[in-house]
Design an enzyme around this catalytic site. Structure first.
Site, PDB file in Angstrom:
ATOM      1  CD1 TRP A   1      12.127  -0.519 -28.332  1.00  0.00           C
ATOM      2  CD2 TRP A   1      10.808   0.725 -27.034  1.00  0.00           C
ATOM      3  NE1 TRP A   1      12.052  -1.141 -27.099  1.00  0.00           N
ATOM      4  CE2 TRP A   1      11.245  -0.397 -26.290  1.00  0.00           C
ATOM      5  CE3 TRP A   1       9.955   1.654 -26.425  1.00  0.00           C
ATOM      6  CZ2 TRP A   1      10.861  -0.615 -24.964  1.00  0.00           C
ATOM      7  CZ3 TRP A   1       9.561   1.438 -25.104  1.00  0.00           C
ATOM      8  CH2 TRP A   1      10.013   0.324 -24.383  1.00  0.00           C
TER       9      TRP A   1
ATOM     10  CG  ASP B   1      14.520   6.014 -29.134  1.00  0.00           C
ATOM     11  OD1 ASP B   1      15.536   6.005 -28.407  1.00  0.00           O
ATOM     12  OD2 ASP B   1      13.497   5.342 -28.881  1.00  0.00           O
TER      13      ASP B   1
ATOM     14  CE  LYS C   1      17.043   0.298 -24.273  1.00  0.00           C
ATOM     15  NZ  LYS C   1      16.539  -0.947 -23.680  1.00  0.00           N
TER      16      LYS C   1
END
Length: 362
Positions: free
Chosen positions: A102, A173, A197
């Site tokens: 990511w 992030d 999430k």
């Protein structure tokens, strides 16, 4: 129904008590005769939902007053563009600490908007991955900001210490780690997180940004990604993802009721320790992350005999243990144990893994 546990990396499971509450008021919210998802986002009733959700999140994370909390669209990938569009002047430089899939994707997207210094922060020693010492990170003297991803869901690697950036704004992030453990928000210039999430359903993105970092978006920045516009309009410059916002608010209430971030952090550590201990002591499974950087949220593991992978997954599903297949880029298995995963779910997985290993050991 027999108990099932969803170990999906995202969209992930939500607390059962939250889902039950949402179900009970789905078509008749607060006796209004309609669903909360059918309300105008500017109605007095919905505005109260939005304001309470923000207040609860501020309390849970102890967010300072000089930070805006924005409820936006686009997920984490949307923020891969939104961050440089709002914070990176044309031809300026930003540092991206890359520790997995990511953070690598974020750096690649940001390269469309400026000069990106990619810092490879992972080392592999004897097939065990760990984070390099921050003293080995070649940070730029003239970076506009430093970006990193504290927890990599695919790779199962986590940075627990907040990087020191010598006054340069730190951007994180936190899609997969927000609200899982306590952090000092004041050490960050901006935090963003896709909701799917640890917060709620997909479609909502949380942005927590210090007020002196907004107001300089590039002219070409789409209005839905402009932090100043979002802040000036209470995240309602355009219609927000109202149902996701409402569900996020229910999750925040649930977290408050069970002891806040401090309380859930203790549970998360216990869950992770239980599963890692099973892997390490089995002689049948393995994990390739150094113990100092093992993720508390996403635990990848491999069977020593990978010819048993299909049997493992099929039997796990029959036992009510869902979505354990590892990411396609790394293979193996992965158990995502976000806040909503109860300790009973991890115990059920460990029991299954032990039984499966005993049955298939040579």
């Amino acid at each position: 129904m027999s108990a099932t546990y969803n170990f999906c990396a995202g969209p992930a499971m939500l607390p059962s008590i939250v889902m039950e509450k949402a179900q009970s008021e789905l078509i008749n919210w607060q006796d209004l005769g309609c669903s909360v998802m059918e309300l105008s986002h500017r109605s007095k009733a919905y505005m109260a939902v939005a304001e309470k959700a923000e207040a609860d999140l501020r309390m849970l994370m102890d967010i300072p007053e000089n930070y805006h909390v924005l409820f936006m669209h686009g997920g984490g990938r949307g923020q891969f563009s939104a961050v440089p569009l709002n914070l990176l002047p044309t031809d300026a430089k930003a540092d991206y600490i890359v520790t997995g899939s990511w953070s690598s994707a974020a750096a690649k997207e940001a390269a469309n908007y400026g000069n990106i210094n990619v810092i490879d922060a992972v080392q592999d020693i004897d097939n065990i991955k760990s984070i390099k010492s921050p003293t080995d990170w070649a940070l730029s003297a003239d970076a506009q900001y430093v970006h990193y991803c504290p927890n990599e869901t695919v790779d199962g690697i986590e940075i627990f210490e907040i990087p020191e950036t010598n006054g340069v704004p730190l951007i994180a992030d936190m899609s997969s780690t927000i609200l899982s453990r306590e952090i000092d928000v004041s050490k960050f210039g901006l935090i963003y997180a896709g909701a799917q999430k640890n917060i709620g359903p997909s479609g909502l993105t949380i942005v927590i940004v210090r007020d002196n970092l907004i107001g300089n978006a590039r002219k070409e920045t789409p209005s839905v990604f402009n932090y100043q516009l979002a802040a000036n309009n209470g995240s309602m410059y355009n219609t927000p993802p109202t149902f996701a916002w409402y569900l996020a608010g229910l999750v925040f209430e649930w977290l408050k009721d069970i002891g806040g971030v401090e309380g859930i952090s203790r549970v998360n550590i216990e869950k992770a320790n239980m599963l890692y201990q099973c892997i390490d002591q089995s002689g049948f499974y393995k994990n390739n992350i150094d113990k100092s950087n093992r993720s508390l949220m996403n635990i990848p593991f491999w069977l020593n005999d990978e010819s048993l992978n299909s049997s493992f997954l099929a039997e796990a599903e029959q036992s009510g243990l869902l979505a354990l297949k590892g990411h396609r880029s790394v293979g193996g298995m992965r158990a995502s144990i976000y806040n909503a995963m109860p300790i009973e779910g991890v115990a059920a997985l460990v029991n299954f893994m032990n039984v499966f290993a005993e049955r298939h050991k040579a």
